[in-house]
Motif scaffolding. Structure first.
Motif, PDB file in Angstrom:
ATOM      1  N   LEU A 170       0.846  -1.182   0.000  1.00 21.23           N
ATOM      2  CA  LEU A 170       0.000   0.000   0.000  1.00 21.23           C
ATOM      3  C   LEU A 170       0.886   1.237   0.000  1.00 21.23           C
ATOM      4  N   VAL A 171       0.607   2.174  -0.889  1.00 22.77           N
ATOM      5  CA  VAL A 171       1.377   3.414  -0.982  1.00 22.77           C
ATOM      6  C   VAL A 171       0.414   4.575  -0.756  1.00 22.77           C
ATOM      7  N   GLY A 172       0.654   5.351   0.298  1.00 20.03           N
ATOM      8  CA  GLY A 172      -0.256   6.433   0.627  1.00 20.03           C
ATOM      9  C   GLY A 172       0.461   7.724   0.956  1.00 20.03           C
ATOM     10  N   GLY A 173      -0.320   8.772   1.134  1.00 15.74           N
ATOM     11  CA  GLY A 173       0.186  10.105   1.462  1.00 15.74           C
ATOM     12  C   GLY A 173      -0.848  11.131   1.059  1.00 15.74           C
ATOM     13  N   VAL A 174      -0.689  12.354   1.533  1.00 16.12           N
ATOM     14  CA  VAL A 174      -1.682  13.387   1.224  1.00 16.12           C
ATOM     15  C   VAL A 174      -1.341  14.167  -0.036  1.00 16.12           C
TER      16      VAL A 174
ATOM     17  N   LEU B 202      -1.253  -0.915  -4.234  1.00  9.63           N
ATOM     18  CA  LEU B 202      -2.392  -0.016  -4.146  1.00  9.63           C
ATOM     19  C   LEU B 202      -1.880   1.409  -3.986  1.00  9.63           C
ATOM     20  N   GLN B 203      -2.113   2.232  -5.007  1.00 10.91           N
ATOM     21  CA  GLN B 203      -1.783   3.654  -4.954  1.00 10.91           C
ATOM     22  C   GLN B 203      -3.004   4.363  -4.375  1.00 10.91           C
ATOM     23  N   LEU B 204      -2.918   4.753  -3.113  1.00 16.75           N
ATOM     24  CA  LEU B 204      -4.093   5.224  -2.394  1.00 16.75           C
ATOM     25  C   LEU B 204      -4.372   6.700  -2.660  1.00 16.75           C
ATOM     26  N   ASP B 205      -5.629   7.001  -2.877  1.00 16.58           N
ATOM     27  CA  ASP B 205      -6.067   8.385  -2.894  1.00 16.58           C
ATOM     28  C   ASP B 205      -5.865   8.957  -1.495  1.00 16.58           C
ATOM     29  N   PRO B 206      -5.565  10.265  -1.357  1.00 16.02           N
ATOM     30  CA  PRO B 206      -5.375  10.835  -0.022  1.00 16.02           C
ATOM     31  C   PRO B 206      -6.542  10.594   0.928  1.00 16.02           C
TER      32      PRO B 206
ATOM     33  N   VAL C   4       3.775   1.801   2.579  1.00 14.57           N
ATOM     34  CA  VAL C   4       4.725   2.868   2.252  1.00 14.57           C
ATOM     35  C   VAL C   4       3.983   4.204   2.333  1.00 14.57           C
ATOM     36  N   THR C   5       4.532   5.138   3.097  1.00 17.97           N
ATOM     37  CA  THR C   5       3.946   6.474   3.197  1.00 17.97           C
ATOM     38  C   THR C   5       4.930   7.485   2.645  1.00 17.97           C
TER      39      THR C   5
ATOM     40  N   ALA D 233      -4.322  16.672   9.834  1.00 21.04           N
ATOM     41  CA  ALA D 233      -3.380  16.111  10.804  1.00 21.04           C
ATOM     42  C   ALA D 233      -3.717  14.669  11.148  1.00 21.04           C
ATOM     43  N   GLN D 234      -5.001  14.371  11.376  1.00 19.95           N
ATOM     44  CA  GLN D 234      -5.400  13.006  11.714  1.00 19.95           C
ATOM     45  C   GLN D 234      -5.012  12.026  10.619  1.00 19.95           C
ATOM     46  N   VAL D 235      -5.265  12.406   9.380  1.00 16.40           N
ATOM     47  CA  VAL D 235      -4.973  11.511   8.267  1.00 16.40           C
ATOM     48  C   VAL D 235      -3.470  11.364   8.062  1.00 16.40           C
ATOM     49  N   ALA D 236      -2.755  12.497   8.027  1.00 13.87           N
ATOM     50  CA  ALA D 236      -1.322  12.454   7.732  1.00 13.87           C
ATOM     51  C   ALA D 236      -0.534  11.750   8.830  1.00 13.87           C
ATOM     52  N   LEU D 237      -0.915  11.953  10.094  1.00 14.14           N
ATOM     53  CA  LEU D 237      -0.208  11.291  11.183  1.00 14.14           C
ATOM     54  C   LEU D 237      -0.518   9.799  11.206  1.00 14.14           C
ATOM     55  N   GLY D 238      -1.770   9.438  10.900  1.00 23.17           N
ATOM     56  CA  GLY D 238      -2.126   8.029  10.834  1.00 23.17           C
ATOM     57  C   GLY D 238      -1.408   7.294   9.719  1.00 23.17           C
ATOM     58  N   GLN D 239      -1.179   7.971   8.595  1.00 23.28           N
ATOM     59  CA  GLN D 239      -0.458   7.356   7.486  1.00 23.28           C
ATOM     60  C   GLN D 239       0.964   6.987   7.881  1.00 23.28           C
ATOM     61  N   VAL D 240       1.576   7.798   8.726  1.00 27.24           N
ATOM     62  CA  VAL D 240       2.939   7.527   9.185  1.00 27.24           C
ATOM     63  C   VAL D 240       2.947   6.459  10.276  1.00 27.24           C
ATOM     64  N   ALA D 241       1.943   6.472  11.149  1.00 31.13           N
ATOM     65  CA  ALA D 241       1.930   5.550  12.279  1.00 31.13           C
ATOM     66  C   ALA D 241       1.965   4.092  11.847  1.00 31.13           C
TER      67      ALA D 241
END
Length: 418
Positions: free
Chosen positions: A10-14, A100-104, A136-137, A170-178
């Motif tokens: 899974l590849v994510g990020g905002v 999976l290239q995730l939508d933000p 992967v974030t 913040a909730q989304v971006a921090l969760g992506q890293v966690a």
């Protein structure tokens, strides 16, 4: 379906461009790779654009499909299209890895939960066909720290899944890293102080993740080098150790991880007031709480930037009685931790919180929480006397009506924003 689950990354990020680049790097790194991307920009109109790119023997093909969804929600996107697609691709000859290239708008942890928990029409779950190899974030090094300490919503940045999506950036971006096993830094070079603070945050919030530049990463080498402590999509549990991965506890570049623990319950009204200390100068917090008015069930806390959530974390082990089946559902690690702190009167009930601060002092945090605990006089009243006003409501939204992007593994939540 193959005998062995197909590896899934899974590849994510905002930032869409950064995420797309990392997914393309994985696509070109090895033949037999398929990259799936769902563009949810037109989700409210009931349409999701699905793109599937396949690399076979150096040749890349691309197929786009407009997927119509009557409900217009991301949970339905997962249940009706993405999860069945994973099963279908895993059964294809020559497919050795799915990316999976995730939508933000899609959060990796919720998607990992869906893969293992959402029942498909034909029975079973997508986890029977695919196995998370890594999360992967990709983050923008120059802006990420400001994003996770700010108050912008996903809607403010044009990233909301639906009109009623109230999540903060913040909730989304921090969760992506966690949940990340790999964190890739993208964007222009940053000055030394910003870099020091960024790395101090990442080392404390995602201590087991491998961090590096997207300019120099080698996908095959990085994925093969993930250690035994890599999460590989494992969804966090409220009763996990809050300092898992042994993050550094000393302060660095003004960043510090503060741990608070207590063996007596919180007064609900005073705790509600104490939460103000988490909404300014704090990167994030997480932990489980013992609330006097909710004596039989633990309460989960997590915050990011100017947003905070509390939710139901399930029953304390002390309430399970002799039900062997319920006891067996708790992890061995939870059993050990509970046994070490077991109290003859209150069992395994306790509070443990970690706060990652960048401006709030350790003294202010610990003082606020200590003052919110029951006093000696209140404690002697016993459970029957802890009939205090409780500002923490208990609510549940069905997946199609929730503001979160997918089925939430912690269904009962109360949200506060500064």
């Amino acid at each position: 379906m193959t005998d062995r689950p197909t590896p899934l990354v899974l590849v994510g990020g905002v930032h869409r461009d950064h995420t797309a680049r990392a997914a393309t790097d994985l696509l070109t790194a090895a033949p037999g790779t398929v990259v799936v991307h769902h563009d949810v920009a037109d989700l409210e109109q009931g349409v999701v654009v699905r793109t599937v790119r396949t690399q076979m023997a150096g040749n890349v093909t691309e197929e786009q499909t407009a997927v119509e969804l009557a409900h217009g929600c991301l949970s339905c996107t997962l249940r009706l299209d993405l999860l069945p697609l994973l099963v279908e691709l895993a059964a294809c000859s020559g497919v050795d890895r799915i990316v999976l290239q995730l939508d933000p708008a899609l959060e990796p942890e919720q998607l990992c939960w869906s893969i293992g928990s959402v029942l498909l029409a034909e029975g079973g779950t997508a986890k029977d066909a695919v196995q998370v190899e890594a999360v992967v974030t990709v983050l923008d090094a120059a802006t990420w720290l400001a994003d996770v300490t700010g108050e912008q919503t996903m809607a403010d940045r044009g990233l909301a899944a639906t009109a009623d999506d109230e999540r903060t950036l913040a909730q989304v971006a921090l969760g992506q890293v966690a949940i990340a096993d790999v964190v890739l830094l993208a964007g222009p070079p940053i000055e030394d102080w910003t870099a020091a603070r960024l790395h101090a945050v990442l080392e404390r919030w995602a201590p087991t993740a491998r961090t590096g530049s997207i300019e120099h990463w080698h996908p095959a080498r990085v994925l093969a080098g993930l250690g035994l402590h890599a999460r590989r999509g494992r969804v966090g549990h409220p009763h996990d150790a809050v300092l898992a991965g042994q993050p550094p506890l000393e302060a660095d570049a003004g960043i510090e991880l503060v741990r608070f623990s207590a063996r007596r319950p919180f007064h609900p009204q005073r705790l509600h007031e104490a939460f103000d200390v988490l909404l300014d100068g704090v990167v994030g917090s997480r932990g489980r709480l013992w609330l006097a008015t909710q004596h039989d069930r633990a309460v989960w806390l997590e915050s990011a930037g100017g947003g905070l959530q509390v939710g139901d974390a399930g029953p304390w082990l002390d309430t399970l009685g002799d039900d062997a089946e319920l006891w067996a559902q708790a992890s061995p690690e939870r059993h050990v931790a509970a046994a070490l702190r077991w109290d003859p009167l209150y069992g395994d009930r306790d509070t443990e919180i970690v706060v990652l601060t960048h401006r709030q002092s350790r003294e202010a945090l610990t003082t606020a929480f200590c003052q919110a605990l029951l006093t000696d006089e209140e404690l002697t009243l016993g459970v029957e006397g802890w009939d205090f006003d409780d500002p923490f409501g208990d609510s549940h939204d069905d997946p199609c009506e929730a503001s979160s992007p997918a089925d939430d593994p912690h269904a009962h939540t109360t949200e506060e924003n500064q």
